[in-house]
Design an enzyme around this catalytic site. Structure first.
Site, PDB file in Angstrom:
ATOM      1  N   ASP A   1       0.822  -1.209   0.000  1.00  0.00           N
ATOM      2  CA  ASP A   1       0.000   0.000   0.000  1.00  0.00           C
ATOM      3  C   ASP A   1       0.858   1.262   0.000  1.00  0.00           C
ATOM      4  O   ASP A   1       1.906   1.316   0.623  1.00  0.00           O
ATOM      5  CB  ASP A   1      -0.887  -0.022   1.252  1.00  0.00           C
ATOM      6  CG  ASP A   1      -1.836   1.148   1.325  1.00  0.00           C
ATOM      7  OD1 ASP A   1      -2.690   1.264   0.425  1.00  0.00           O
ATOM      8  OD2 ASP A   1      -1.728   1.951   2.274  1.00  0.00           O
TER       9      ASP A   1
ATOM     10  N   GLU B   1       1.143  -0.474  -5.143  1.00  0.00           N
ATOM     11  CA  GLU B   1       0.173   0.579  -5.409  1.00  0.00           C
ATOM     12  C   GLU B   1       0.970   1.875  -5.520  1.00  0.00           C
ATOM     13  O   GLU B   1       1.355   2.478  -4.518  1.00  0.00           O
ATOM     14  CB  GLU B   1      -0.851   0.700  -4.276  1.00  0.00           C
ATOM     15  CG  GLU B   1      -1.937   1.716  -4.600  1.00  0.00           C
ATOM     16  CD  GLU B   1      -2.458   2.479  -3.388  1.00  0.00           C
ATOM     17  OE1 GLU B   1      -3.427   3.226  -3.554  1.00  0.00           O
ATOM     18  OE2 GLU B   1      -1.901   2.332  -2.292  1.00  0.00           O
TER      19      GLU B   1
END
Length: 655
Positions: free
Chosen positions: A333, A386
């Site tokens: 993330d 990401e």
């Protein structure tokens, strides 16, 4: 008569009674050296709470890193939460580790660390390496061994082909608490891991996804963070059961031939009093300089990637989930926020690196180390970044100067595509280049096309309601979007609810709108996703060269007036091709000529306008003979019916 904690040996000699905390260690000098070098990737075997037998007595060994502490004790239900009765011993080697064996502490005991800082400040902290925590709002750690007999040997032996970059990779992103609820409108009502698995595994299998991606399952105190503000990095959340229950869920997915990817958050953590923030009264895990250590977007704190012990902590955490839980991939993330010092910061609120740039060189170094370690130990898994930036080589090997990830989210494709689809079809001809631009850079990285949870929250509206037109056109546009996504180069990710044509934004407090499937429009969307997943999985032309330019070729890219696009997807074998034709307007095109490089007979294998999907029925039936007619630079021509707001996919008929 035996004294407490004394015991009789085989020779009948009574040994000494054990102290409340016995000097004991699981650390070797090599462990300490690796820990301090930022290279230890199995710290979970050393730190935390480990039940074991010492001098014939059962108990638990505790070890915690608190380098600025003057005093550390274990307090728990075993000593009535006494702050002083069970004091841990500092290691002699100045490593900052406090440790000791406490007799009689069993699995299931609750505990915290009582820490007095050198400043005199007193803190009550959970264990950073705890394998289990109390259910929020309670905050104690739980002594919990991870014993489990795995039954997924077949999957583990064969998963290399399932997880390879040349295999189909279609991911269903799920938030476990809100996929389904026992009471759809009660946010406190949740299923257990076992109950979720019993429903979710067959559903993912039926829908044809190859992998499931779980939003963070690590322990977190606040439901509204969706799991992205972690306090228990080594614990599967107790909301749904035990770590072993979660292991059984992973096994169930593997038994069904489905890989499991976890969202992993090495970028930031919250300031909860029992968590990592100022763990021993000093900035242990986070940067002390808040220009680097504080996240203005998320009101959280950033790991100090320059501190080797922190690097070992994060490295061990990544390996932990792959090792102990048989996870098939980690979606990392907020990579953009990790590697850029000026991420979401105003001018003057950040300090350039030693080279004068805006890159966090320590974070970049850590990510390279992470990926090198993961792929060295688990070559059959994937790491997925990401990242919304144009940083070079996110999914390129570190020896080429890249970060070493297996894949990277294609955020540019997502933004451009959704912007285009939100436009009224009458205006789309002016924006065709927005849609085709992604192919200019599609092969610069190993891209995953994401339609994630981030696109259906915070007032952005569900995917269906991003589409223009009446109800029929909205549904047709959404099927067209999925048709484009699944035939575009790259792997795929779809957030739960997208396959239903969800009509409300995702809300973690409620379950999905399953009642929508009573309507033919929504059932049609679900059936289309199911069928295009099947087509993607079964068609080498759509995945074998999904990261290579040789796997794609434009057939029609400049018919702006009709808003028609056409391209070939190619497998490695000669003649292994699929023709994809998209119509971005609600006007059907009859006898539309498409120039192609191959002759012979073709057949339509999927059409988003089929009545099965609540389409209008503009489909191509029967065999279609390619005419030997030069058109648009190609030797052959196919004359097709192009569905309104639809996609038709065709392939040559083999003899």
């Amino acid at each position: 008569m035996q004294t407490p904690n004394s015991h009789v040996t085989m020779t009948g000699v009574i040994n000494r009674p054990l102290q409340s905390v016995e000097p004991f260690s699981l650390f070797s000098s090599g462990d300490i050296a690796l820990f301090q070098a930022g290279s230890h990737y199995r710290l979970y075997e050393k730190f935390g709470a480990h039940t074991l037998e010492y001098e014939g007595v059962q108990g638990t060994y505790f070890a915690v890193w608190a380098p600025d502490a003057a005093f550390v004790a274990v307090m728990g239900d075993f000593n009535q939460w006494d702050h002083y009765s069970h004091t841990l011993l500092p290691r002699w080697d100045s490593s900052g580790i406090w440790e000791g064996f406490i007799p009689g502490v069993e699995a299931g005991c609750l505990y915290k660390y009582f820490i007095r800082a050198n400043s005199g400040e007193e803190l009550f902290k959970g264990d950073p390496f705890a394998t289990r925590w109390e259910v929020r709002p309670k905050t104690a750690s739980v002594v919990h061994p991870l014993d489990h007999t795995w039954h997924d040997k077949k999957w583990m032996q064969q998963r290399k082909k399932h997880n390879s970059l040349s295999s189909p990779f279609s991911v269903y992103e799920v938030h476990l608490g809100s996929w389904r609820r026992p009471d759809p409108n009660d946010e406190k009502s949740v299923y257990s891991y076992g109950e979720i698995a019993a429903m979710l595994v067959p559903y993912v299998k039926e829908m044809g996804f190859t992998h499931v991606e779980l939003m963070p399952v690590m322990e977190h105190p606040f439901d509204g963070s969706w799991g992205y503000q972690l306090t228990g990095y080594f614990a599967a959340t107790s909301r749904y059961g035990t770590p072993q229950d979660f292991m059984a869920m992973v096994e169930a997915f593997h038994a069904a031939g489905i890989g499991v990817i976890l969202d992993w958050v090495p970028s930031h953590f919250p300031h909860d009093a029992h968590g990592l923030y100022r763990f021993d009264g000093s900035h242990v895990y986070e940067y002390a300089d808040m220009r680097k250590g504080y996240h203005p977007d998320w009101n959280s704190y950033i790991f100090n990637y320059s501190r080797n012990e922190v690097r070992s902590f994060l490295l061990s955490n990544a390996i932990y989930w792959l090792d102990k839980f048989h996870i098939d991939g980690l979606r990392v993330d907020a990579v953009a926020s990790m590697i850029h010092l000026d991420y979401s910061r105003e001018r003057g609120a950040w300090e350039p690196n030693e080279l004068g740039g805006n890159e966090n060189l320590e974070a970049i170094s850590f990510l390279k180390k992470l990926n090198e370690t993961v792929y060295a130990l688990f070559p059959d898994v994937q790491t997925i970044a990401e990242d919304s930036t144009n940083h070079y080589g996110v999914s390129r090997p570190t020896f080429m100067g890249g970060l070493g990830f297996g894949m990277k989210w294609m955020m540019g494709w997502m933004n451009d595509t959704l912007d285009y689809f939100q436009k009224d079809p009458i205006h789309r001809k002016w924006y065709q280049n927005d849609l085709t631009f992604s192919l200019v850079y599609a092969f610069s990285e190993n891209y995953m096309l994401p339609l994630s949870h981030d696109e259906v929250v915070h007032g952005k509206s569900p995917l269906l309601y991003k589409m223009p037109g009446d109800d029929w056109q909205k549904c047709a546009n959404l099927r067209l979007l999925y048709g484009y996504m699944y035939t575009h180069p790259g792997t795929k990710l779809l957030f739960m609810g997208g396959e239903l044509g969800q009509t409300s934004e995702w809300n973690y407090k409620r379950e999905l709108d399953w009642h929508l499937l009573k309507h033919a429009t929504h059932k049609g969307i679900q059936d289309f996703v199911k069928d295009i997943n099947r087509l993607y999985r079964e068609s080498t032309a759509l995945y074998e060269q999904q990261f290579e330019g040789e796997g794609f070729e434009w057939m029609i890219v400049n018919d702006y007036d009709n808003c028609v696009l056409a391209y070939l997807r190619k497998g490695k074998a000669a003649g292994d091709v699929m023709l994809v034709v998209l119509n971005m307007t609600p006007v059907p095109r009859e006898q539309y000529p498409v120039g192609i490089p191959l002759g012979g007979v073709w057949e339509e294998v999927l059409n988003s306008d089929h009545p099965r999907y609540y389409g209008s029925g503009v489909i191509n039936t029967g065999p279609l003979q390619a005419a030997k007619q030069f058109y648009n630079g190609r030797e052959y021509t196919l004359s097709l019916r192009i569905p309104p707001l639809g996609v038709t996919i065709l392939k040559p008929v083999t003899a």
